[in-house]
Design an enzyme around this catalytic site. Structure first.
Site, PDB file in Angstrom:
ATOM      1  N   TYR A 145      14.466  16.475  15.804  1.00 26.27           N
ATOM      2  CA  TYR A 145      14.619  17.499  16.844  1.00 26.27           C
ATOM      3  C   TYR A 145      13.973  18.780  16.341  1.00 26.27           C
ATOM      4  CZ  TYR A 145      16.843  20.788  20.079  1.00 26.27           C
ATOM      5  OH  TYR A 145      17.071  21.762  21.024  1.00 26.27           O
TER       6      TYR A 145
ATOM      7  N   ASP B 288       9.964  22.633   9.103  1.00 22.96           N
ATOM      8  CA  ASP B 288      11.017  23.155   9.961  1.00 22.96           C
ATOM      9  C   ASP B 288      12.255  23.315   9.077  1.00 22.96           C
ATOM     10  OD1 ASP B 288      13.145  23.546  11.647  1.00 22.96           O
ATOM     11  OD2 ASP B 288      12.421  22.184  13.206  1.00 22.96           O
TER      12      ASP B 288
ATOM     13  N   LYS C  51      18.817  29.680  12.880  1.00 31.43           N
ATOM     14  CA  LYS C  51      20.190  29.709  12.345  1.00 31.43           C
ATOM     15  C   LYS C  51      20.441  30.768  11.254  1.00 31.43           C
ATOM     16  CE  LYS C  51      20.493  24.798  13.479  1.00 31.43           C
ATOM     17  NZ  LYS C  51      21.336  24.483  14.584  1.00 31.43           N
TER      18      LYS C  51
END
Ligand SMILES: Cc1ncc(COP(=O)(O)O)c(C=O)c1O
Length: 497
Positions: free
Chosen positions: A201, A296, A324
């Site tokens: 994802y 990522d 985050k």
């Protein structure tokens, strides 16, 4: 030339001071056990009468949550704004968060292994950062639209701990940061194709809702997205360096590959864990083909250690995507950073005829997010939070493994520091090559949802019943208490005769 075959890739990972992984796990053994759980073992669920008791908890003890979230069903699609909150049998409404615990609106307390989906390595609502944020809001409010000192301070501290990030552009979400990184890679290389790992994802942009959750699934989840949007997106099976090499080679005849994007621990925060040497092999292939390597690090950035997963693996990406932790659990959290020459395509203002990758965001890089990110990263460095959270993850995983063994269950527990996995139904570990995939996936998903509900009824919040993030606030006492609760749930699993 192709540097390695899949079998050649070494899984010998050295531990490094300053990083949360205290011992590199045996990835091939974990993968074999996950494969068996997904493909060979029967699906094991909690005994029905015990599950009914667990569901009764929600009916009797979560009355205010039920009424609030049923009202939300009328006004919010699906009743919640983010799938993390979409829990079985209905979402809980949370009122208070502090350190290792959450409290719902009915006053029930939970051990928090969701940690907001990963960002709060210091523990929830960490008071010293909260005070700095309140100070800033009193002084200038959350946003002015103009430059603020904390933008510089955040870029400096990221560069200090992650030297590959020579230049940093703050954005509002990980999704945007991925979009920005891909746009920069295409602008810089002049190539179009992007390769991701199947099952990963990388946010919900049109081009990345492809090959999600289950490797090989391609465009099956891409509803509402015209095929042209992911025309240049390709997926490669995780850990398959030979397939990646072949893909990069084939792409040469079609204009080449702009970037390979991957999560350095493996798709879905290591749900399909990476073979240690894979990242280094990908780096070599990217260099060979003039392709940029994008890490990522939305989840791993600062959680794996202040140097990120790239520091742990000793592999330097061209671009790194953040989310985050980069705003310490405060909104808005996203950013992309990396090589100065590549990042220059984001330079704002008029640059004559130079190629520019357009990014925007009225509230991106606001003083609030930048201050929260800066003070959180600083506090993480001062307190050794990633290491402490990693130790808590080790203790939790060791305890889960002991329970699984003692109770003779086929389940698999493993961790990379503070990112822990407890696979009981392996719903996300099926494979497109498994003929049972379409018949069994929804059953496995339901069993996993029920497992999550049982954990909640025992006072533990997990990420979808299978992932557990630990934080610095998870003392030995918190973990041991959690293990007693997990033991009760796993002790009520019905074994197949
Ligand atoms: C690895 C990874 N990349 C990208 C994203 C997207 O980030 P955001 O939710 O901030 O858009 C996520 C979100 O969970 C993620 O885990």
């Amino acid at each position: 030339m192709q540097a390695f075959t899949n079998a050649d890739m070494s899984d010998k990972g050295a531990t490094k001071p300053g990083f949360a992984i205290s011992a590199w796990p045996d990835t091939r053994d974990i993968l074999a056990r996950l494969y068996d759980l997904a493909n060979k073992e029967p699906v094991l669920a909690i005994k029905r009468e015990q599950m009914e008791r667990y569901l009764g908890y929600f009916e009797h003890k979560c009355i205010k949550s039920k009424s609030m979230t049923s009202a939300a069903m009328e006004l919010i699609p699906g009743g919640v704004q983010h799938n993390l909150a979409f829990n079985h049998p209905f979402p809980l409404a949370i009122k208070k968060a502090e350190a290792a615990y959450l409290w719902d609106v009915d006053g029930n307390r939970y051990i928090d292994f969701l940690q907001a989906g990963g960002p709060t390595v210091l523990g929830s609502n960490y008071a010293p950062v909260q005070e700095k944020v309140i100070e800033l809001i009193r002084e200038c409010g959350p946003v002015t639209g103009l430059f603020h000192e904390y933008e510089l301070k955040l870029a400096e501290i990221i560069n200090h701990y992650m030297p590959s990030v020579e230049v940093f552009r703050m954005l509002a979400t990980g999704t945007e940061a991925v979009m920005g990184a891909i746009r920069a890679a295409r602008t810089f290389t002049g190539k179009a194709k992007v390769i991701k790992m199947g099952g990963a994802y990388h946010g919900w942009s049109d081009q990345m809702v492809f090959g999600m959750r289950i490797p090989g699934i391609g465009a099956l989840e891409s509803h509402g997205i015209p095929a042209g949007c992911y025309e240049h997106t390709q997926e490669c099976f995780p850990n398959d360096i030979e397939a990646l090499a072949a893909m990069l080679k084939n792409n040469e005849a079609q204009g080449g590959t702009a970037a390979v994007i991957l999560e350095p621990l493996g798709p879905e925060s290591g749900t399909r864990p990476v073979i240690y040497e894979f990242n280094a092999c990908v780096r070599k292939l990217c260099d060979e083909y003039g392709t940029l390597l994008i890490f990522d690090e939305v989840v791993t950035g600062f959680r794996m250690g202040l140097g990120g997963a790239q520091g742990f693996f000793g592999v330097k990406p061209d671009l790194t995507v953040f989310g985050k932790c980069v705003a310490g659990g405060y909104p808005a959290a996203g950013g992309v950073g990396g090589r100065r020459d590549v990042m220059q395509c984001f330079a704002a203002g008029l640059q004559g005829l130079k190629k520019r990758a357009m990014v925007g965001g009225t509230l991106s890089a606001n003083p609030l997010s930048c201050a929260a990110g800066y003070f959180s990263i600083k506090a993480m460095a001062e307190t050794d939070a990633p290491i402490k959270a990693g130790k808590a993850g080790d203790r939790l995983t060791a305890g889960l493994k002991e329970i699984i063994k003692r109770r003779d269950l086929p389940f698999v527990a493993f961790n990379h520091g503070s990112i822990c996995h407890l696979e009981t139904a392996a719903a996300m570990l099926m494979d497109i090559n498994n003929p049972k995939i379409f018949t069994e996936v929804s059953e496995r998903k339901h069993v996993m949802e029920e497992m999550g509900a049982a954990f909640t009824a025992e006072g533990i919040i997990s990420l979808a019943g299978s992932r557990l993030y630990t934080s610095m606030a998870d003392s030995d006492a918190v973990i041991d208490d959690a293990l007693d609760r997990f033991d009760r749930v796993l002790g009520s699993v019905e074994k197949k005769k």
